[in-house]
Design an enzyme around this catalytic site. Structure first.
Site, PDB file in Angstrom:
ATOM      1  N   LEU A   1     -12.061   0.672  -3.546  1.00 57.27           N
ATOM      2  CA  LEU A   1     -12.075  -0.338  -4.735  1.00 57.27           C
ATOM      3  C   LEU A   1     -12.182  -0.238  -5.763  1.00 57.27           C
ATOM      4  O   LEU A   1     -12.203  -0.615  -6.690  1.00 57.27           O
ATOM      5  CB  LEU A   1     -13.631  -1.295  -4.221  1.00 57.27           C
TER       6      LEU A   1
ATOM      7  N   GLU B   1      -5.665  10.290 -13.774  1.00 56.78           N
ATOM      8  CA  GLU B   1      -5.409  10.684 -12.594  1.00 56.78           C
ATOM      9  C   GLU B   1      -4.917  11.887 -12.591  1.00 56.78           C
ATOM     10  O   GLU B   1      -4.354  12.787 -11.753  1.00 56.78           O
ATOM     11  CB  GLU B   1      -4.851   9.319 -12.041  1.00 56.78           C
TER      12      GLU B   1
ATOM     13  N   GLU C   1       0.927  -1.256   0.049  1.00 55.88           N
ATOM     14  CA  GLU C   1      -0.424  -0.012   0.052  1.00 55.88           C
ATOM     15  C   GLU C   1       0.728   1.094  -0.010  1.00 55.88           C
ATOM     16  O   GLU C   1       1.525   1.263   0.599  1.00 55.88           O
ATOM     17  CB  GLU C   1      -1.201  -0.057   0.719  1.00 55.88           C
TER      18      GLU C   1
ATOM     19  N   THR D   1       2.761   2.136  -1.851  1.00 55.46           N
ATOM     20  CA  THR D   1       4.133   1.953  -2.840  1.00 55.46           C
ATOM     21  C   THR D   1       4.540   2.124  -3.917  1.00 55.46           C
ATOM     22  O   THR D   1       5.867   2.262  -4.882  1.00 55.46           O
ATOM     23  CB  THR D   1       4.648   0.219  -2.358  1.00 55.46           C
ATOM     24  N   ASP D   2       3.028   2.644  -4.899  1.00 55.56           N
ATOM     25  CA  ASP D   2       3.097   1.864  -6.101  1.00 55.56           C
ATOM     26  C   ASP D   2       3.884   3.236  -6.626  1.00 55.56           C
ATOM     27  O   ASP D   2       4.900   3.594  -7.371  1.00 55.56           O
ATOM     28  CB  ASP D   2       1.837   1.791  -7.442  1.00 55.56           C
TER      29      ASP D   2
ATOM     30  N   ASP E   1      -4.266   0.389  -9.661  1.00 55.23           N
ATOM     31  CA  ASP E   1      -5.441   0.503  -9.979  1.00 55.23           C
ATOM     32  C   ASP E   1      -6.150  -0.189 -11.583  1.00 55.23           C
ATOM     33  O   ASP E   1      -6.837  -1.144 -12.107  1.00 55.23           O
ATOM     34  CB  ASP E   1      -6.686   1.363  -9.109  1.00 55.23           C
TER      35      ASP E   1
ATOM     36  N   SER F   1     -13.447   2.608  -7.874  1.00 59.71           N
ATOM     37  CA  SER F   1     -14.585   2.030  -8.849  1.00 59.71           C
ATOM     38  C   SER F   1     -14.266   2.691  -9.916  1.00 59.71           C
ATOM     39  O   SER F   1     -14.411   3.493 -11.022  1.00 59.71           O
ATOM     40  CB  SER F   1     -16.079   3.060  -8.223  1.00 59.71           C
TER      41      SER F   1
ATOM     42  N   TYR G   1      -3.322  12.666   0.682  1.00 59.45           N
ATOM     43  CA  TYR G   1      -3.166  11.426  -0.604  1.00 59.45           C
ATOM     44  C   TYR G   1      -1.404  12.233  -1.324  1.00 59.45           C
ATOM     45  O   TYR G   1      -0.463  11.794  -0.880  1.00 59.45           O
ATOM     46  CB  TYR G   1      -3.695  11.176  -1.985  1.00 59.45           C
TER      47      TYR G   1
HETATM   48  C1  GLA Z   1      -4.933   4.682  -4.284  1.00 56.71           C
HETATM   49  C2  GLA Z   1      -4.213   4.977  -6.322  1.00 56.71           C
HETATM   50  C3  GLA Z   1      -3.122   3.524  -6.128  1.00 56.71           C
HETATM   51  C4  GLA Z   1      -2.059   3.259  -4.353  1.00 56.71           C
HETATM   52  C5  GLA Z   1      -3.780   3.067  -3.506  1.00 56.71           C
HETATM   53  C6  GLA Z   1      -2.416   3.311  -2.297  1.00 56.71           C
HETATM   54  O1  GLA Z   1      -5.982   3.687  -4.779  1.00 56.71           O
HETATM   55  O2  GLA Z   1      -4.967   5.042  -7.076  1.00 56.71           O
HETATM   56  O3  GLA Z   1      -2.654   3.932  -6.680  1.00 56.71           O
HETATM   57  O4  GLA Z   1      -1.658   4.136  -4.336  1.00 56.71           O
HETATM   58  O5  GLA Z   1      -4.039   4.177  -3.278  1.00 56.71           O
HETATM   59  O6  GLA Z   1      -1.493   2.029  -2.268  1.00 56.71           O
END
Ligand code: GLA
Length: 387
Positions: free
Chosen positions: A126, A161, A35, A37-38, A173, A128, A223
């Site tokens: 989740l 995004e 989480e 980490t991406d 995602d 969407s 975020y």
């Molecule tokens: C959201 C972002 C993802 C990721 C998660 C946290 O879902 O869209 O790219 O950073 O938060 O792991």
């Protein structure tokens, strides 16, 4: 729990008076571990869920997108030649954003009548929005007769995004929504986009998703703040080490060496990311070996790190995971997705899954006064053209 494709076709006909030319679908996702980490070029291990967003569409002769969001009973129009955000109907931004990025790539775009129908729970972590982006992409691909390759498709969604919507998210995602496979989790290296599908097949254990049903307030600003804090840690360590561009490039030792060179907050953010990458690699091995107890312990450790170091949990999330861990049959529990509210994912003994779910909901409500929700889903398949 797939959306009924026939229902989408019928809704399209009822709205536009003709049959749809193409029907596509893309799933939401739940992250097992890895989480935040991406966007640090690290590792993630999500799985697609069986909840989908379906788009039914028909080409128009002009350059208009004429959209009907059936779940919300809302309508919106947009021009392919003037791709701007719509504050009154923000859901259409995901479709227009995809068109905008496709236009930059020089792909052929067609105006369309389109109907959106979905059952990915909204705003609870989740994905969407990624499901809608990947469904919109599939629709443009189907109408335009082209196809982007796996990572390209996901990167396009990420740019929607980042550039169109102003959220500094990573690629997880969109990648899982596009490339997920039924019955599998997907391990992704977010630096080079190499991935591995890992069967979700624990003897006697399964994942239970639970929604705190608590709105994720201020997600966007918080975020982006976390992304910036990771950047601060990178800058301090790069200055010291003379190399490195992302947290992926540093070890815990590097971080300890640089402890005095940065404030406590970026230090703790970096500690979460560096240790979470390790946990994700371990978790893949545990999944491959079907070791539920080991994976559960890693999920618990991930959650603790997200709570203490990354500070993206909430009272409701912490209550729900604490209750889960106290119940019989629970191997591990953690928040999933961006955090600040939303869902948890729990690894639970199959024989106790039902009583676990009931007790979790009852005790969560007792402690918070909020009615939670169980979301039942096996690992689902990635985006596809269904007609
Ligand atoms: C959201 C972002 C993802 C990721 C998660 C946290 O879902 O869209 O790219 O950073 O938060 O792991």
């Amino acid at each position: 729990m797939s959306v009924d494709i026939d229902k989408a076709k019928a809704c399209f006909e009822a709205e536009f008076g003709v049959a749809a030319e193409t029907v596509v679908r893309a799933p939401g996702r739940v992250n097992i571990i890895g989480e935040h980490t991406d966007y640090n070029h690290g590792f993630v291990l999500p799985m697609a869920i069986e909840h989908n967003t379906v788009v039914a569409a028909r080409r128009r002769s002009d350059r208009t997108l004429n959209a009907f969001a059936a779940n919300m009973n809302r309508r919106a129009q947009a021009s392919l030649d003037n791709r701007i955000r719509n504050d009154a109907e923000p859901w259409i931004d995901y479709v227009v954003g995809v068109a905008d990025e496709l236009d930059k790539l020089g792909q052929p775009l067609h105006g369309a009548d389109l109907l959106i129908l979905g059952n990915v729970p909204l705003g609870c972590g989740l994905s969407s929005s990624a499901a809608l982006e990947m469904a919109a992409l599939c629709m443009f691909e189907s109408l335009g007769g082209f196809r982007l390759e796996g990572a390209e498709a996901a990167r396009l969604g990420q740019r929607v995004e980042n550039l169109f919507l102003g959220l500094s998210t990573g690629i997880m995602d969109q990648f899982i929504s596009r490339c997920g496979k039924t019955g599998h989790g997907l391990f992704l290296d977010c630096r080079d986009f190499r991935y591995d599908l890992i069967p979700v097949a624990f003897p006697g254990a399964l994942f239970v998703i639970a929604n705190t049903c608590c709105a994720r307030g201020l997600t966007k600003s918080k975020y982006n703040e976390r992304v910036a804090e990771c950047g601060e840690a990178v800058a301090a360590m790069t200055a010291h080490k003379g190399a490195g561009t992302h947290l992926r490039d540093f070890t815990l030792d590097d971080l300890e060496t640089c402890r005095e060179l940065m404030p406590d907050t970026p230090f703790r953010r970096a500690r979460h990311v560096i240790t979470e990458n390790e946990r994700t690699l371990d978790a893949c091995e545990a999944m491959r070996l079907g070791q539920a107890e080991r994976l559960g312990a890693l999920m618990n450790a991930s959650d603790e790190s997200l709570c203490r170091d990354y500070e993206v949990t909430s009272f409701e999330l912490d209550t729900m995971t604490a209750v889960a861990r106290s119940l019989p049959g629970c191997f591990g529990a953690r928040m999933t997705g961006a955090g600040f509210g939303g869902c948890t994912i729990n690894l639970v003994a199959e024989a106790q899954a039902e009583s676990f779910g009931q007790a979790l909901m009852a005790q969560y409500t007792e402690r918070t006064g909020i009615q939670g929700e169980l979301i039942v889903s096996k690992p689902g398949g990635g985006a596809e053209i269904v007609k």
